[in-house]
Design a protein around this motif. Structure first.
Motif, short mmCIF file in Angstrom:
data_model
loop_
_atom_site.label_atom_id
_atom_site.label_comp_id
_atom_site.label_asym_id
_atom_site.label_seq_id
_atom_site.Cartn_x
_atom_site.Cartn_y
_atom_site.Cartn_z
N PHE A 22 30.92 2.36 14.46
CA PHE A 22 31.75 2.17 15.64
C PHE A 22 31.41 0.86 16.35
O PHE A 22 32.29 0.09 16.75
CB PHE A 22 31.57 3.35 16.59
CG PHE A 22 32.47 3.29 17.80
CD1 PHE A 22 33.73 3.88 17.76
CD2 PHE A 22 32.07 2.66 18.96
CE1 PHE A 22 34.57 3.83 18.87
CE2 PHE A 22 32.90 2.60 20.07
CZ PHE A 22 34.15 3.18 20.02
N ASN B 205 36.04 6.03 13.70
CA ASN B 205 35.63 5.30 12.50
C ASN B 205 36.57 5.56 11.33
O ASN B 205 36.85 4.67 10.53
CB ASN B 205 34.20 5.69 12.11
CG ASN B 205 33.18 5.23 13.15
OD1 ASN B 205 33.46 4.36 13.96
ND2 ASN B 205 32.00 5.83 13.12
N LEU C 243 33.26 9.31 17.87
CA LEU C 243 33.02 8.09 17.10
C LEU C 243 33.42 8.28 15.64
O LEU C 243 34.01 7.38 15.03
CB LEU C 243 31.54 7.69 17.19
CG LEU C 243 30.98 7.40 18.58
CD1 LEU C 243 29.55 6.91 18.47
CD2 LEU C 243 31.84 6.40 19.32
#
Length: 624
Positions: free
Chosen positions: A592, A290, A286
């Motif tokens: 996310f 991101n 994640l």
């Protein structure tokens, strides 16, 4: 068996096959039958052909037939029943020679799971499907003693590197926990429910368990209406895995599914650390995603359409483009360090400070006080500071007193009415004291005992409704932060819009002039119509001169505003719906989740623009 007339009728609905020959159809059938064991190996119900071919088989057939993947997919739509029912297909020598250039035959055992009940790989699991409800399944893994890889349903693990490498493409079923699997169509339903219905993972799980887990759920939920006597459910009574979907399964499935979709779109593979805890393993992926989303990372960033990109004739008869962007914030956020504008993530939501500022836990919680805390307290020895802490925790103490009275009366206390420990108390974040002070009537003591949250989420959008970017503002909606965010979204002179609309553009322009920041020297900075009328003084000549929207004739068309300058205000209604869902998410999951919601919403907005007959296109990134 499918007849030729049925095949002919089906061809009418597959224009991509309009030029196909009977020879091509026969070759597809022969090669498909040769790789049928590989197709069956990826099929849950081998009694029926899968709706789609496995990605590896599609790529193989593309090479064998020398055609495009959409043609292969159309062939399968046309002939999948014929291939599945074919018993014996004898390829020619040329077919075998061609086949051996691209592939090899597959031979699989008659069972996909270990049949030894004492084998550690012989595991029972639960599969949540959209079409069939809850299924009881057996799972296993396969190990290759030559390459030292263990092959699981969604991924393989190499013995030496200890990495979890997911297979190419998006599988039909995704493993979300050790004993739980969720079908991809169901995860897609959940994802859209989150985008358009603001459903939390808990509510998604509840809806599934009540309405979708059983094919006759509508009867089971309304027994009296269907004159059905209540009876106990026996399915799965002895099954070791729960048949109830959990909210963590939904959320884990959403994250893994979204990551796999992104990798499939980029034709790459998802690779994670295998041994780490699930949360840490997912968070690593994640964080990387991101990072890619920051600035110009949203896939809709190069969007342009007739509602946000217009071409006009200037006074010299030359064609000039007019592009606008709108900026505004929404006060949703996630837990963060109590130190103002600190961006270091918290190690736990139970903590008030990040690892860099843990030393401040022993300092009085009252702002401006540097005395150490008294033992067992969050304030120092000063009486006024102690009163602030007492006022903050007074409601909880009163509830415990009432519980004590119930206990003395011989009554039990409901377990769900007991307040948790201090780490779970996220009610009021700060408290003020109106009492007199030696420093004067205007002085108020302020203290922070609970969790601090980020200040707002800032959006930059096109007037048509496409969200270009999002950023978290930690301490405040500072003008300097807005300026830096805008520069990250429009990093080159070619990318800057002709109009940047923000409700405090007069302060933004003054900031740029004071800093001699000429990045937006070719961008006009009007205030949107609503805020200009309600929030900006007529006596502010600087604001009237530089930010009055009426001073920009390009913004007007036939006496009406050309662009929807209030688009952020309208979109904030949608964004604000996630406040409760995201309230206690960690920073990586929070970012996310929001970026995925924005990406899916952008796709919907773009499709609605096309349905409305509005011309849309993508600008080349190099030109921006």
């Amino acid at each position: 068996m499918c007849t030729l007339s049925e095949v002919g009728k089906s061809l009418e609905h597959l224009p991509v096959l309009s030029d196909t020959s009977f020879h091509d159809l026969l070759r597809f059938m022969k090669f498909s039958c040769m790789v049928k064991p590989a197709i069956e190996h990826h099929t849950v119900d081998t009694h029926h052909p899968p709706e789609n071919l496995p990605g590896s088989v599609e790529r193989l057939l593309v090479g064998l037939l020398g055609t495009r993947i959409d043609v292969i997919q159309s062939y399968w739509v046309l002939l999948h029943h014929v291939v599945w029912q074919a018993e014996v297909v004898v390829p020619s020598a040329n077919d075998i020679q061609q086949f051996n250039r691209y592939a090899y035959g597959d031979i699989y055992p008659p069972t996909y799971v270990c049949l030894s009940s004492d084998c550690p790989n012989y595991q029972m699991a639960t599969q949540f499907t959209l079409q069939y409800g809850v299924l009881l399944i057996y799972t296993t893994s396969m190990y290759c003693h030559k390459c030292f890889r263990r092959y699981h349903h969604n991924f393989s693990v190499h013995k030496s590197t200890n990495t979890r490498t997911y297979y190419y493409g998006v599988p039909s079923t995704i493993q979300v926990a050790t004993h739980f699997f969720i079908d991809t169509p169901l995860l897609e339903l959940f994802a859209n429910a989150k985008v358009f219905g603001w459903l939390s993972s808990m509510n998604c799980a509840r809806i599934y368990n009540i309405a979708l887990a059983h094919s006759n759920a509508y009867i089971l939920n309304n027994r009296h209406a269907f004159a059905m006597a209540p009876e106990a459910e026996h399915m799965g009574k002895s099954w070791p895995c729960s048949l109830q979907m959990r909210d963590e399964d939904v959320l884990n499935g959403f994250f893994i599914y979204s990551l796999l979709l992104d990798k499939a779109e980029k034709q790459s593979q998802l690779i994670l650390v295998h041994d780490s805890q699930h949360r840490a393993r997912i968070d690593a992926a994640l964080i990387a995603q991101n990072k890619e989303m920051e600035g110009i990372g949203q896939e809709a960033y190069p969007h342009a359409c007739d509602k946000c990109f217009v071409v006009l004739d200037n006074e010299h008869g030359q064609k000039v483009k007019i592009q606008a962007a709108v900026c505004d914030g929404n006060t949703i956020g996630h837990p963060c360090c109590a130190v103002h504008d600190c961006k270091m993530p918290l190690d736990s939501h139970r903590l008030q400070f990040c690892s860099d500022h843990q030393n401040l836990c022993s300092i009085c919680a009252v702002e401006g006080c540097n005395f150490p805390c008294s033992p067992g307290s969050k304030t120092c020895h000063i009486v006024e500071h102690n009163k602030l802490e007492e006022a903050y925790y007074k409601p909880a103490k009163a509830l415990f007193q009432l519980h004590a009275r119930l206990t003395r009366a011989g009554l039990s206390v409901p377990s769900d009415s007991v307040i948790g420990d201090e780490g779970e108390d996220v009610g009021e974040e700060s408290i003020e004291c109106d009492g007199k002070s030696d420093k004067g009537n205007a002085y108020r003591l302020k203290a922070r005992f609970g969790t601090r949250r980020t200040h707002n989420e800032q959006l930059i959008m096109r007037p048509c409704g496409i969200i270009l970017a999002r950023a978290t503002f930690y301490g405040s909606e500072a003008i300097s932060a807005v300026n830096e965010f805008a520069k990250a979204v429009f990093p080159t002179p070619q990318s800057t819009p002709e109009y940047f609309i923000f409700d405090n553009n007069c302060k933004l322009r003054a900031h740029q002039e004071a800093k001699q920041d000429h990045h937006f020297s070719d961008t006009a900075l009007p205030v949107d119509v609503f805020h200009f009328n309600s929030k900006h003084k007529e006596t502010d000549l600087y604001c009237q001169q530089h930010c009055n929207p009426a001073a920009f004739p390009d913004l007007l068309e036939n006496g009406k505003w050309r662009f929807n300058t209030s688009i952020c205000e309208q979109t904030n209604v949608w964004l604000g719906g996630y406040q409760a869902i995201l309230r206690n998410m960690t920073v990586h999951r929070y970012n996310f989740y929001l970026d995925e919601m924005i990406k899916r919403r952008n796709r919907h907005v773009n499709s609605e623009l096309k349905k409305a007959g509005i011309h849309t296109w993508l600008l080349p990134i190099a030109a921006l």
